[in-house]
Design an enzyme around this catalytic site. Structure first.
Site, PDB file in Angstrom:
ATOM      1  N   THR A  30       0.823  -1.263   0.126  1.00 32.64           N
ATOM      2  CA  THR A  30       0.036   0.021   0.032  1.00 32.64           C
ATOM      3  C   THR A  30       0.932   1.372  -0.122  1.00 32.64           C
ATOM      4  OG1 THR A  30      -1.581  -1.135   1.197  1.00 32.64           O
ATOM      5  CG2 THR A  30      -1.957   1.231   1.480  1.00 32.64           C
ATOM      6  N   GLU A  63       9.795  -7.129  -2.291  1.00 26.45           N
ATOM      7  CA  GLU A  63      10.268  -6.029  -3.134  1.00 26.45           C
ATOM      8  C   GLU A  63      11.843  -6.142  -3.723  1.00 26.45           C
ATOM      9  OE1 GLU A  63       8.581  -5.487  -0.332  1.00 26.45           O
ATOM     10  OE2 GLU A  63       6.858  -4.133  -0.881  1.00 26.45           O
TER      11      GLU A  63
END
Lengths: 1225, 337
Positions: A30, A63
């Protein structure tokens, strides 16, 4: 002709990124997740990029993994991109240095977000991008959704030319989630912007055996430095390249951007410099102030890295005397934030440098002050901009200031006038809507924006504010419409809204929503009260505001209209119709037609019936919408009361209650804990009254099995055992019953009591109740009944129940459900979804071990419902003991928990050493007892705690540094239970490396994996726990690979306790697993099946889904207890029988699977067949493992190896038979 | 050579064996197998309006209304754009059957609303159905609705659909009518080209472990054919439209009895699910053999030859026949009378 779309910033970025790339590596975070979701869904539906091929979208495990994959794809010559934010960007930093160091063109799109420091925050600021300044990436800031689209393309073009990679960033939520009307870029423009030769050059640089090279060498002191300097020309050339690209873009689209865009008086003396969405608000304020005759200006920073001092200076008016530089980040301990320092340096350098050569740009060095604003999406308004300009007027304006908060600790803040307004919205229509998370208010408003944006010439803007809860959350929609372009990147504020809608009457007494209403505003209320009586339901303040502001009020009973027209409880279309009918924003008829068109567009042919129902509802709405006659004076006695009781502690009243009431913005710095430490037990103060119905106990029928408290996701139904004599003063309606069974003394009574205002009404306790009335099968020992008539009575009963004494823990048989459920839960009333499948496991752990528990919690649903302000469900008992909790990060939770264990062990060891040293000065018997304590049961743990208290009493009498030290460390002599809790995204993906290491460490930690088989918190993206064939975000065509068998991997370590549990299928097995796991002196992992709304099932069926999962073999139940190996026994114990229903029976009940039969039926069948084979094979494999002869003379590895080489397994399965019929149960 | 052909709903059929609405029509290959085994027409599995609505609601609930109002998750499922609905799948299957089979395909429809009957009936016609079987199942469990109102529902539904479609319509009824003769006459008058007796539905059953009510559908037995045969024999004399017997048609004997009573066709389902499509071949062979052995020339000749009017003992169809039935009871071995 220009084409417009009404979309948000994320979609704008994703559109360009998907069009101009070949490989997209993603990971959810988010507020960047929607960009990846868009890209994935476009690729899944076959949407091609500019060159006619469908971009390959790959989800990674983190990531860091995404960055690695991107680096690889780039080094292979593919056009590659990604989307991320916050910690995700931080995880990419190592690869970003590599990518930039190798001069590799790429654009990363960043929805800039706060970094977790004293607390996590999902909201927007520049902390994350600022942490990457040194990587060598260029940094380009977009301020609004239009710029997001434009700069995404400019960055893509400029990176190819410059070979410098780009970080294209925009403010998380404010820009990423703001819906706005923007002008599209057509494909021809994109084509014209991207030079094919440059793309080819990038490809040619890719690694290939056809023209092999070595890149990524290791260099030494002799040359590394020189090589590092070799890239300078690329960075020197870059600002000009970006400006040329912007100029080319302007030629093609008419939208001209500069590296630094100046707005305001050309002769301005005072200038504000900033970047991001705040610049839009500043733009609005500067326009206004300039018209008021003030000599002010704004410099919008577009290209922040490489920082072109030359372009900056050129853009500033020569008349500039004072500058305020605003940073949306904080660098604690620094002498100013990054942008400020860059500006100071640029001007100072030129000033000093030019004095020696030519005339400096400024006659005297301007005054430059720096300030912080907008951290974590803190509001930044024109009033604040005005305050900054006012500050600049002062002789010595405050440097290192803050704006937007009240800093009464360091006095950094400058005051602002909350009533200051520009004239920008005099012709803008502003509307706010208060809705409940699940009532569709947000989607209806997004729809309204699209209607207005796409069917009129008007500009439109929508922004949505959510609270922190998942169940029963309030949403506030802020909508603006107008003929002029809308720059406001701030919320609609007090006195500004021409339209205020309250979609849920419960909000009337919670939020002073008419504060926001402008004079002569329209107020729309959804209320079940008759239009003649609705006035009386308003609080007195609200009535006064209606009178004072001449507000026109309308009411509708939307739930009745919905019910009458077959819409059930869906009121979104009805409320949307009301808005259009009375706001006057569009001619009524046109608006109604537009809503109907939108409904048709949404559901189309496939939802014909829904379309008809909506049409009926729309027509019926108009007939049921009434204007309320406003009396001449206030009649109401209703006051908006404090959200917490008067008896709450100071902190709860002064801080928690203010945040609950929506006044958190006013809390001064001094009230906030500086190290992020908060008290426990605050959820109990927040009475949300969400349940329409609550369970009522029929004590005459009840067999006291304890299943209801076990399954309650919110710890809202509890049992307590007390002596009958204690109950003399019980309220009349308080129910209790003599204990059944022989485990308790005769005079004991049990009560099952509901917390009426904390229950969410999920009904799972009633569902699990096994007892039915013999003469009325529909009556159980628990039955749902409407809450309002019971509220007061049960509130009293609940309060009475709470003050009753707890039963002596040491006398309870923990191995029974009935017994263990008498333990007090130390996790209660969380904000988790109604019917949540995770929370019962956490609550159970706190019941069993809460008074000795430390929790390391991975980021995810459990950290949000566990630790998102204002309140926390983690609580403590009457002795003040309870779980101590911390959320470090998403990726490191196992390591974090291990660190806690290591520290506790070290302190215990040290304490024992000191105890031995000091033995002669202490009661030696006591010392011996402490050192040799048996803490394997509740009695033992209690006895040890008592001994430690005795010890501490003796220690304070000894004047010795070692005694003092032992006193500090003495608590570690008692047993501590370390729990590492997180979801499957953490355990299977991002945290797996750490989890694996912790399992291998042999240390005594308990790992609880709440397996929802999907990234629940970020909105349902695929994890490696997602089963084959399940549709989730990032696998819209059904996950093509099998679920990872985490349990099997864990069992490979011989010292790890492993359990696979599903409490709704076999509660006693879950209980045993928790007890055994905690008792095991080594790593334990419990993998807990947790039904989630992301499965596409109604969670009232939570237990049924668990049962189907177990019966179908999807979720076999077992325990692998290494303690058994010591006795020469096989450690694996199967707790569920062979799959007894076809796998199809399970998957057809869940939308995540069943939808695939409607989109990819052949794949769905194929996946099902594979999955069926897998579950069967898995069960048989486990059964064989469980049946192996396991003794000390044969090593475990050899035993497993023997099994692995046994042909029997597969051969027999192929025949549909098994040689090993021995099944343990 | 015995002529097995018959006429049903105005369709010329090569024999009276028409597999009824069953899962066998869900797969084109199994439908082809039915044709190859000798089926003279096929009734497709029913299109249920309730299922269409359920799917609509499901779609609404899990895709369009999935927001829980949380900043991090606006929804949990990707909203599929290429979603093929139940209705679309059904119509596609009908078209496939039409293109792959030479025999007529009769669509079956189970609606719940007047609008639904017309809309989905028209859609089935447009997709190529040769006729429509209205699988009406309505339980009159409303104390405020009398028998007349119940019957009117059927008639109005038929009327409205009849005015919207051109293919023949047959009504598949339940046995729960107090006066079937006038009622079916009314249906005929309002456009019904056939009556199928009687539908079999899921029946609620009480699970003795959980006391929950569960729906069950058991396969039929020949025994069930008798009620149908009786009513066929009675209605045959009063109706001009086609008659079909459905339920309990397992072997050639069941089929013969139905034809003797007056059926134009017989629908088979359970027997096919049990024995596979080849059961049709067996039944046809035995049927032919029986007709030959009994020197019948054609099915036409046989049809209705034992209807109530033509029956050896017409009253036998009407009487409860308790006495005879009791008479025919034989006590088990070892029980003394």
């Amino acid at each position: 002709m220009t084409r417009t779309v009404t979309i948000d910033g994320n979609q704008a970025a994703a559109t360009v990124a998907h069009l101009t790339n070949e490989v997209i590596a993603i990971y959810p975070i988010t507020p960047a997740s929607p960009m990846g979701e868009w890209a994935d869904s476009w690729s899944a539906s076959g949407q091609a990029n500019l060159w006619g091929t469908i971009p390959e979208v790959i989800e990674m495990q983190s990531e860091a993994g995404a960055a690695g994959a991107i680096h690889g794809a780039l080094q292979s010559g593919a056009l590659t991109t990604t989307f991320t934010a916050s910690q995700g960007l931080l995880l990419m930093i190592p690869n970003m240095y590599k990518i930039a160091g190798e001069l590799t063109p790429t654009v990363f799109h960043i929805a800039a977000r706060s970094i977790a420091c004293q607390a996590l925050s999902i909201f927007g600021d520049h902390s994350d991008v600022m942490a990457t300044r040194a990587t060598g990436f260029a940094m380009l800031a977009s301020n609004c959704p239009q710029e997001v689209q434009d700069f995404a393309l400019i960055a893509q073009a400029a990176t190819l030319q410059s070979r410098v990679p780009f970080l294209h960033f925009f403010d998380g939520f404010r820009t990423s989630h703001e819906v706005a009307k923007l002008i599209c870029i057509d494909d021809d423009t994109v084509r014209a912007m991207l030079d094919e030769n440059l793309i080819n050059a990038h490809r040619q640089r890719g690694l290939s055996p056809a023209h092999p090279v070595l890149r990524g060498s290791s260099q030494n002191p002799d040359v590394y430095f020189q090589a590092r300097e070799s890239v300078n020309p690329y960075y020197t050339a870059m600002p000009a390249i970006v400006q040329q690209t912007m100029d080319q873009f302007a030629l093609l689209t008419g939208r001209q951007y500069q590296l630094f865009d100046y707005v305001g008086d050309p002769q301005a003396e005072h200038v504000v410099i900033l970047m991001g969405s705040g610049a839009e608000t500043t733009h609005e304020a500067v326009d206004y102030l300039q018209r008021q005759g003030e000599k002010v200006g704004l410099l919008k920073v577009r290209l922040y890295r490489p920082f072109s001092a030359e372009a900056l200076l050129k853009a500033l008016p020569k008349t500039t005397r004072k500058i305020a530089v605003l940073d949306r980040t904080k660098e604690p301990g620094a002498d100013g934030e990054p942008l400020y320092k860059d500006v100071v340096t640029a001007i100072a350098q030129q000033f000093c440098h030019n004095q020696a050569e030519t005339k400096p740009q400024f006659a005297t060095m301007p005054v430059i002050i720096g300030g912080r604003y907008g951290l974590s999406s803190k509001e930044f308004t024109p009033g604040m901009v005005k305050a900054i300009f006012d500050e600049l007027q002062k002789d010595s304006p405050k440097n290192h200031f803050t704006i937007g908060i009240h800093d009464d600790v360091s006095n950094t803040s400058i005051d602002w006038d909350a009533h200051f307004r520009t004239d920008a919205h005099e012709e803008t229509f502003q509307a706010v809507f208060y809705g409940l998370g699940s009532d569709g208010t947000v989607s209806a408003n997004k729809n309204s924006i699209k209607i207005i944006g796409e069917s009129t010439e008007m500009q439109a803007q929508g922004y949505f504010v959510y609270d922190s809860k998942k169940a029963g959350a309030v949403t506030i929609s802020h909508l603006r419409f107008g003929n002029k372009s809308i720059h406001a990147s701030y919320l609609i504020s007090d006195g500004d809204a021409q339209f205020v809608a309250c979609h849920q009457p419960i909000f009337l007494e919670r939020y002073p929503m008419l504060d926001m209403a402008a004079d002569k505003a329209v107020f729309l209320l959804n209320s079940q009260e008759d239009k003649d009586k609705v006035w009386d339901t308003l609080p007195a303040d609200m009535q006064q505001q209606i009178l004072d502001k001449n507000i026109k009020m309308y009411s509708i009973d939307a739930y009745s209209v919905a019910d009458n027209t077959g819409m059930g409880k869906r009121i979104n279309t009805i409320m949307q119709t009301c808005f259009f009918a009375i706001s006057g924003i569009l001619p009524r008829e046109d608006a109604i037609t537009a809503i109907k068109d939108a409904v048709q567009k949404t559901y189309g042919k496939k939802g014909k019936r829904i379309v008809e129902l909506n049409y009926q509802a729309i027509d019926e709405t108009l007939a049921c919408l009434h204007e309320v006659t406003i009396p001449a004076q206030v009649t109401s006695k209703i006051e908006i009361s404090s959200p917490v009781s008067k008896d709450a502690p100071d902190f709860v009243r002064n801080v928690t209650a203010e945040i609950i009431a929506g006044r958190g913005d006013n809390i001064p710095v001094s009230f906030m804990p500086s190290d992020g430490t908060f008290p426990l037990g605050t959820a109990a103060y927040e009475k949300r009254n969400l349940a329409l119905e609550i369970p009522v106990w029929e004590e005459d029928l009840c067999t006291q099995c304890g299943k209801c408290p076990l399954v309650c996701p919110h710890a809202a139904i509890r049992s307590k055992i007390v002596a009958e004599s204690e109950l003399q003063d019980a309220p009349e309606s308080f129910k209790h019953r003599a204990m059944l069974g022989k485990d308790f003394p005769k005079d004991m009574h049990i009560s099952y009591q509901v917390a009426p205002e904390d229950c969410t009404g999920c009904g799972l306790c009633v569902d699990i109740c096994p007892i039915r009335d013999k003469s009325n099968a529909s009556r159980k020992a628990l039955n749902m009944s409407p809450q309002p008539p019971l509220r007061n009575q049960e509130r009293r009963n609940w309060e009475y129940f709470l003050q009753l004494p707890e039963y002596d823990r040491s006398k309870i048989k923990t191995t029974t459900i009935k017994g263990s459920m008498v333990f007090e839960p130390l996790f209660e009333f969380s904000g988790a979804c109604v019917g949540c499948g995770e929370t019962p496991y956490i609550r159970l752990a706190t019941q069993l071990f809460g008074d000795r528990m430390i929790v390391a919690n991975a980021t995810g649903c459990s950290s949000i419902y566990g630790g998102n302000l204002p309140t926390t469900p983690w609580t403590k008992n009457k002795q003040g003991r309870g779980p101590a909790w911390n959320n470090s990060l998403f990726e490191d939770n196992a390591e974090f928990g291990l660190g806690i264990r290591v520290a506790a062990d070290k302190h215990r060891e040290q304490a024992r050493e000191l105890l031995t040293t000091l033995k002669s000065q202490l009661d030696t018997k006591l010392v011996e007892e402490i050192l040799n304590a048996d803490e394997t049961d509740e009695a033992g743990i209690y006895a040890q705690r008592e001994r430690i208290v005795k010890l501490q009493k003796q220690l304070v009498k000894i004047d010795d540094s070692q005694a003092k030290l032992l006193n500090q460390l003495a608590e570690n002599l008692g047993r501590k239970s370390i729990w590492i809790i997180g979801g499957d995204g953490w355990a299977y993906d991002i945290g797996y490396g750490g989890l694996d290491h912790v399992l291998a460490s042999g240390r005594n930690v308990n790992i609880l994996v709440l397996d929802t088989e999907v990234y629940s918190n970020t909105g349902g993206q695929t994890s490696k726990a997602t089963p084959r064939g399940a549709v989730a975000k990032f696998s819209s065509g059904g996950k093509p690979t099998a679920k990872k068998d985490l349990a099997l991997l864990a069992m490979d370590y011989d010292g790890v306790y492993v359990a696979h549990v599903a409490y709704g299928a076999k509660d006693i097995q879950t209980l045993r697993a928790f007890l055994e796991a905690e008792a095991h002196d080594g790593p334990s992992i419990i993998i807990a099946y947790s039904p989630c709304i992301a499965h596409g099932v109604d969670l009232s069926n939570n237990h049924r889904q668990q049962q189907l999962a177990v019966k179908s073999g999807h979720w076999p139940l077992f325990r692998f207890d290494p303690e058994r190996i010591k006795d020469g026994k096989n450690p694996l114990h199967l707790d569920s029988a062979e799959p007894s229903i076809p796998y199809r029976e399970f998957v057809k009940t869940e939308t995540r699977f069943s939808m695939l039969w409607h989109t990819h039926p052949e794949d769905a069948e194929r996946f099902l067949e594979q999955a069926q084979r897998e579950v069967t094979h898995r069960y048989h494999y486990y059964r064989q493992l469980a049946g192996l002869d396991w003794n000390d003379t044969v090593s475990i590895a050899a035993t497993k190896a023997k099994l692995a080489t046994t042909e029997l397994v597969t051969t027999d399965l192929d025949n549909g038979q098994s040689t090993n019929k021995k099944t343990e149960s | 050579m015995v002529d097995l052909s018959t006429e049903y709903l105005g369709l010329k059929l090569k024999n009276p064996i028409v597999p009824s609405s069953s899962p066998l029509s869900k797969d084109v290959n199994s439908a082809i197998a039915l044709e190859d085994a000798g089926a003279s027409a096929i009734i497709m599995h029913s299109l249920f309006e309730e299922k269409i609505n359920y799917e609509n609601e499901h779609f609404e609930r899990f895709f369009h209304q999935q927001s829980i109002g949380h900043g991090e998750a606006e929804g949990f499922h990707p909203v599929p754009e290429d979603y093929q609905s139940y209705q679309e799948k059904h119509l596609e299957q009908l078209s496939k059957l039409k293109s792959q089979l030479d025999i007529p395909v009769i669509a079956s429809l189970n609606g719940t609303t007047p609008g639904g009957w017309i809309e989905y009936g028209s859609a089935l016609e447009a997709a190529g159905a040769d006729a429509l079987e209205l699988n009406v199942y309505y339980l009159a469990a409303d104390p405020l609705e009398d028998s007349q109102q119940v019957e009117t529902r059927y008639i109005e539904l038929l009327q409205s659909l009849h005015s919207h479609v051109n293919v023949p319509i047959t009504m598949k009824l339940s046995p729960h009518f107090s006066a079937l003769i006038p009622f079916t006459q009314q249906l005929q008058k309002n456009g019904a080209k056939g009556i199928a007796l009687f539908n079999r539905f899921y029946q609620p059953d009480i699970n003795l472990d959980t006391l929950q009510i569960e729906s069950k559908l058991e396969l039929s037995s020949s025994q069930e054919s008798l009620l149908r045969i009786r009513w066929t024999a009675i209605l045959f004399d009063y109706l001009d439209c086609s008659l079909a017997v459905t339920g309990g048609m397992h072997n050639h004997e069941d089929v013969l009895k139905a034809l003797l009573a007056g059926a134009d066709v017989t629908h088979m389902c359970s027997a096919l699910l049990h024995n596979g499509p080849s059961q049709i071949e067996t039944v046809l062979q035995n049927l032919k053999q029986w007709l030959e052995e009994h020197e019948y020339e054609s099915v036409e000749q046989l049809k209705g030859s034992s209807s109530r009017q033509h029956a050896i003992d017409p009253a036998a169809y009407e009487r409860s026949n308790y006495i005879n039935v009791l008479d025919s009871y034989t006590s088990p071995d070892g029980v003394l009378r």
